[in-house]
Design a protein around this motif. Sequence first.
Motif, short mmCIF file in Angstrom:
data_model
loop_
_atom_site.label_atom_id
_atom_site.label_comp_id
_atom_site.label_asym_id
_atom_site.label_seq_id
_atom_site.Cartn_x
_atom_site.Cartn_y
_atom_site.Cartn_z
N ALA A 69 0.62 -1.34 0.00
CA ALA A 69 0.17 0.25 0.13
C ALA A 69 0.90 1.34 0.31
CB ALA A 69 -1.20 -0.30 1.21
N THR A 70 2.16 1.09 0.55
CA THR A 70 2.53 2.58 1.04
C THR A 70 3.40 2.67 -0.29
OG1 THR A 70 3.06 2.03 3.36
CG2 THR A 70 5.07 3.51 2.09
N LEU A 71 4.01 1.33 -0.85
CA LEU A 71 4.55 1.32 -2.59
C LEU A 71 3.74 1.81 -3.33
CD1 LEU A 71 6.96 -1.34 -1.98
CD2 LEU A 71 8.06 0.63 -2.18
N GLY A 72 2.78 1.78 -3.70
CA GLY A 72 1.22 2.11 -4.72
C GLY A 72 1.39 3.24 -4.28
N ILE A 73 1.22 3.73 -3.27
CA ILE A 73 0.95 5.72 -2.96
C ILE A 73 2.48 6.82 -3.38
CG2 ILE A 73 0.51 7.30 -0.72
CD1 ILE A 73 -1.58 5.08 0.17
N ALA A 74 3.20 5.85 -2.76
CA ALA A 74 4.59 6.37 -3.15
C ALA A 74 5.08 6.44 -4.72
CB ALA A 74 5.65 5.94 -3.23
N ILE A 75 4.09 5.86 -5.32
CA ILE A 75 3.97 5.64 -6.92
C ILE A 75 3.11 6.35 -7.63
CG2 ILE A 75 3.79 4.97 -9.62
CD1 ILE A 75 5.18 1.90 -7.53
N TYR A 76 2.01 6.75 -6.99
CA TYR A 76 1.27 7.64 -7.07
C TYR A 76 1.68 9.03 -7.46
CZ TYR A 76 -3.32 10.60 -7.61
OH TYR A 76 -3.89 11.02 -8.14
N MET A 77 2.13 9.78 -5.67
CA MET A 77 2.50 10.98 -5.10
C MET A 77 3.51 11.17 -6.32
SD MET A 77 0.04 11.51 -3.50
CE MET A 77 0.40 12.96 -2.73
N HIS A 78 4.58 10.43 -5.96
CA HIS A 78 6.10 10.95 -6.10
C HIS A 78 6.69 10.38 -7.21
CE1 HIS A 78 6.04 12.90 -2.07
NE2 HIS A 78 5.17 12.09 -1.29
N GLY A 79 6.32 9.07 -8.12
CA GLY A 79 6.64 8.84 -9.04
C GLY A 79 7.53 7.68 -8.62
N ALA A 80 8.11 6.62 -9.79
CA ALA A 80 8.15 5.28 -9.95
C ALA A 80 9.82 5.52 -8.85
CB ALA A 80 8.54 4.67 -11.11
N GLU A 81 10.42 6.52 -9.14
CA GLU A 81 11.85 6.16 -9.11
C GLU A 81 12.28 6.75 -7.25
OE1 GLU A 81 15.98 9.58 -8.71
OE2 GLU A 81 14.71 9.12 -10.91
N TYR A 82 11.04 7.66 -6.58
CA TYR A 82 11.00 7.37 -5.39
C TYR A 82 10.63 5.87 -4.53
CZ TYR A 82 9.20 9.59 -0.96
OH TYR A 82 9.03 9.07 0.60
N ALA A 83 9.52 5.33 -5.15
CA ALA A 83 9.16 4.29 -4.90
C ALA A 83 10.26 3.01 -5.31
CB ALA A 83 8.81 4.34 -6.02
N ALA A 84 11.18 2.97 -5.77
CA ALA A 84 12.41 2.51 -5.92
C ALA A 84 13.45 2.62 -4.60
CB ALA A 84 13.66 2.14 -7.31
N ARG A 85 13.88 3.79 -4.52
CA ARG A 85 14.21 4.34 -3.24
C ARG A 85 13.59 3.77 -1.83
NH1 ARG A 85 14.95 9.11 -5.58
NH2 ARG A 85 13.93 10.07 -3.92
N GLN A 86 12.85 4.00 -1.78
CA GLN A 86 11.98 3.62 -0.72
C GLN A 86 11.69 1.54 -1.25
OE1 GLN A 86 10.32 5.35 1.96
NE2 GLN A 86 11.46 6.39 0.91
N THR A 87 11.34 0.95 -1.93
CA THR A 87 11.32 -0.29 -1.81
C THR A 87 13.57 -0.87 -1.66
OG1 THR A 87 10.38 -0.16 -3.97
CG2 THR A 87 12.03 -2.20 -2.87
N LEU A 88 14.73 -0.19 -1.84
CA LEU A 88 15.75 -0.53 -1.17
C LEU A 88 15.43 -0.79 0.25
CD1 LEU A 88 18.32 0.96 -4.11
CD2 LEU A 88 17.47 -1.15 -3.60
N ALA A 89 15.00 0.93 0.94
CA ALA A 89 15.19 1.45 2.23
C ALA A 89 13.90 -0.23 2.88
CB ALA A 89 14.53 2.62 2.42
N MET A 90 13.43 -0.52 2.45
CA MET A 90 11.86 -1.48 3.68
C MET A 90 13.11 -3.08 2.65
SD MET A 90 8.28 -1.13 1.38
CE MET A 90 7.67 0.18 1.56
N SER A 91 13.73 -2.92 2.17
CA SER A 91 14.73 -4.18 1.77
C SER A 91 16.08 -4.11 2.90
CB SER A 91 14.98 -4.68 0.20
OG SER A 91 14.27 -4.57 -0.52
N ALA A 92 17.01 -3.14 2.64
CA ALA A 92 17.40 -2.91 3.78
C ALA A 92 16.79 -3.14 5.17
CB ALA A 92 17.97 -1.80 3.88
#
Length: 114
Positions: A43-66
Amino acid sequence: MTEYVVRFLVGGIVVSAFSMLGDILRPKSFAGLFGAAPSVALATLGIAIYMHGAEYAARQTLAMSAGTVALAAYGGTVCHLLMRARLRVAITTIIAVVVWLVVSFGLLAVGGLT
């Protein structure tokens, strides 16, 4: 305000879907595994993509993985120190939090997110 409503609705729907999946799988201990974290992350990634774009969501994904790897290191440290080394809970918690911080910030630094 709208973002919170969307997050609430999407999160609730996805949590329900993962809970049903966890209820179907065996053993039942998987139900908790599928209950919260994956659904909130999606849900957070979906909102991040919608609000900030795919690049921002990709950074968030890396942070979640870490964070995931750091949590695994934390859990392993706690198990080892409590079960094998027989340390006290307070000492174990302090050591494990330090391990979590080192692993998470280390991975974020390596990934270029800090």
